[in-house]
Write a protein that holds these residues in place. Structure first.
Motif, PDB file in Angstrom:
ATOM      1  N   ARG A  60       0.835  -1.211   0.000  1.00 40.82           N
ATOM      2  CA  ARG A  60       0.000   0.000   0.000  1.00 40.82           C
ATOM      3  C   ARG A  60       0.865   1.254   0.000  1.00 40.82           C
ATOM      4  N   CYS A  61       0.724   2.059  -1.043  1.00 45.55           N
ATOM      5  CA  CYS A  61       1.396   3.365  -1.062  1.00 45.55           C
ATOM      6  C   CYS A  61       0.496   4.415  -1.682  1.00 45.55           C
ATOM      7  N   GLY A  62      -0.620   4.004  -2.253  1.00 50.48           N
ATOM      8  CA  GLY A  62      -1.505   4.946  -2.915  1.00 50.48           C
ATOM      9  C   GLY A  62      -1.278   5.010  -4.410  1.00 50.48           C
ATOM     10  N   PHE A  63      -0.400   4.193  -4.944  1.00 48.34           N
ATOM     11  CA  PHE A  63      -0.033   4.115  -6.352  1.00 48.34           C
ATOM     12  C   PHE A  63       0.438   5.463  -6.885  1.00 48.34           C
ATOM     13  N   SER A  64       1.722   5.601  -6.924  1.00 49.34           N
ATOM     14  CA  SER A  64       2.369   6.803  -7.428  1.00 49.34           C
ATOM     15  C   SER A  64       3.456   6.378  -8.420  1.00 49.34           C
ATOM     16  N   PRO A  65       3.056   6.064  -9.652  1.00 55.02           N
ATOM     17  CA  PRO A  65       4.034   5.542 -10.611  1.00 55.02           C
ATOM     18  C   PRO A  65       5.050   6.597 -11.016  1.00 55.02           C
ATOM     19  N   GLY A  66       6.263   6.149 -11.205  1.00 57.71           N
ATOM     20  CA  GLY A  66       7.312   7.045 -11.656  1.00 57.71           C
ATOM     21  C   GLY A  66       7.613   6.914 -13.134  1.00 57.71           C
ATOM     22  N   TRP A  67       7.279   5.764 -13.713  1.00 58.41           N
ATOM     23  CA  TRP A  67       7.628   5.473 -15.103  1.00 58.41           C
ATOM     24  C   TRP A  67       6.483   4.761 -15.800  1.00 58.41           C
ATOM     25  N   SER A  68       6.376   4.978 -17.091  1.00 59.11           N
ATOM     26  CA  SER A  68       5.471   4.168 -17.895  1.00 59.11           C
ATOM     27  C   SER A  68       6.110   3.914 -19.254  1.00 59.11           C
ATOM     28  N   ILE A  69       5.615   2.876 -19.890  1.00 56.24           N
ATOM     29  CA  ILE A  69       5.998   2.608 -21.273  1.00 56.24           C
ATOM     30  C   ILE A  69       4.728   2.587 -22.099  1.00 56.24           C
ATOM     31  N   ARG A  70       4.805   3.175 -23.291  1.00 54.55           N
ATOM     32  CA  ARG A  70       3.695   3.161 -24.247  1.00 54.55           C
ATOM     33  C   ARG A  70       4.168   2.421 -25.488  1.00 54.55           C
ATOM     34  N   ALA A  71       3.429   1.401 -25.855  1.00 49.54           N
ATOM     35  CA  ALA A  71       3.795   0.565 -26.998  1.00 49.54           C
ATOM     36  C   ALA A  71       2.966   0.950 -28.215  1.00 49.54           C
ATOM     37  N   TYR A  72       3.650   1.090 -29.350  1.00 46.65           N
ATOM     38  CA  TYR A  72       3.001   1.465 -30.609  1.00 46.65           C
ATOM     39  C   TYR A  72       3.350   0.457 -31.695  1.00 46.65           C
TER      40      TYR A  72
END
Length: 130
Positions: A60-72
């Motif tokens: 549990r942290c509240g979901f605070s993402p630092g990174w994402s990847i977007r696939a095309y």
């Protein structure tokens, strides 16, 4: 970790995003700066690494993402999927046209060597050119 197999097969480009906030709606992309792109073998290697992330219990942290990847795919018109990674709560949230409901929320072991290798790749692509 499970990724949408059909989307993985046709992914031609990945954008790496340094996430700055949560999206306004569940279907919207994660806001942030696109800090780099992966193509060719980098796509294959990165997606293979993501698929080897071992599962974990929810933290549990509240979901605070630092990174994402977007696939095309080749057309680069619409992202197939986006996966946002929170290394604090060990959660990945995915969205996109290729993501079935069963894959939208998953948990990974952020301390595992594969997760640390992925985090190192994120940081490397975001590092300014010297």
């Amino acid at each position: 970790m499970l990724l949408p197999a059909r989307a993985v097969a046709v992914t031609a480009l990945i954008e790496v995003v340094r996430v700055s906030a949560l999206p306004a709606t569940p279907d919207a992309p994660y806001p942030g700066e696109v800090v780099g792109h992966w193509a060719g073998d980098e796509v294959t290697d990165a997606l293979a690494l993501v698929e080897t992330l071992p599962g974990s219990a929810q933290h549990r942290c509240g979901f605070s993402p630092g990174w994402s990847i977007r696939a095309y795919e080749d057309s680069l018109e619409l992202d197939l999927f986006e996966a946002a990674f929170c290394f604090t709560c060990h959660e990945v949230r995915m969205r996109g046209t290729a993501v079935p409901p069963a894959l939208t929320t998953q948990f990974f072991d952020a301390a595992a060597p594969q997760a640390q290798a992925l985090l190192a790749r994120f940081r490397e692509v975001a590092r300014p050119a010297r």
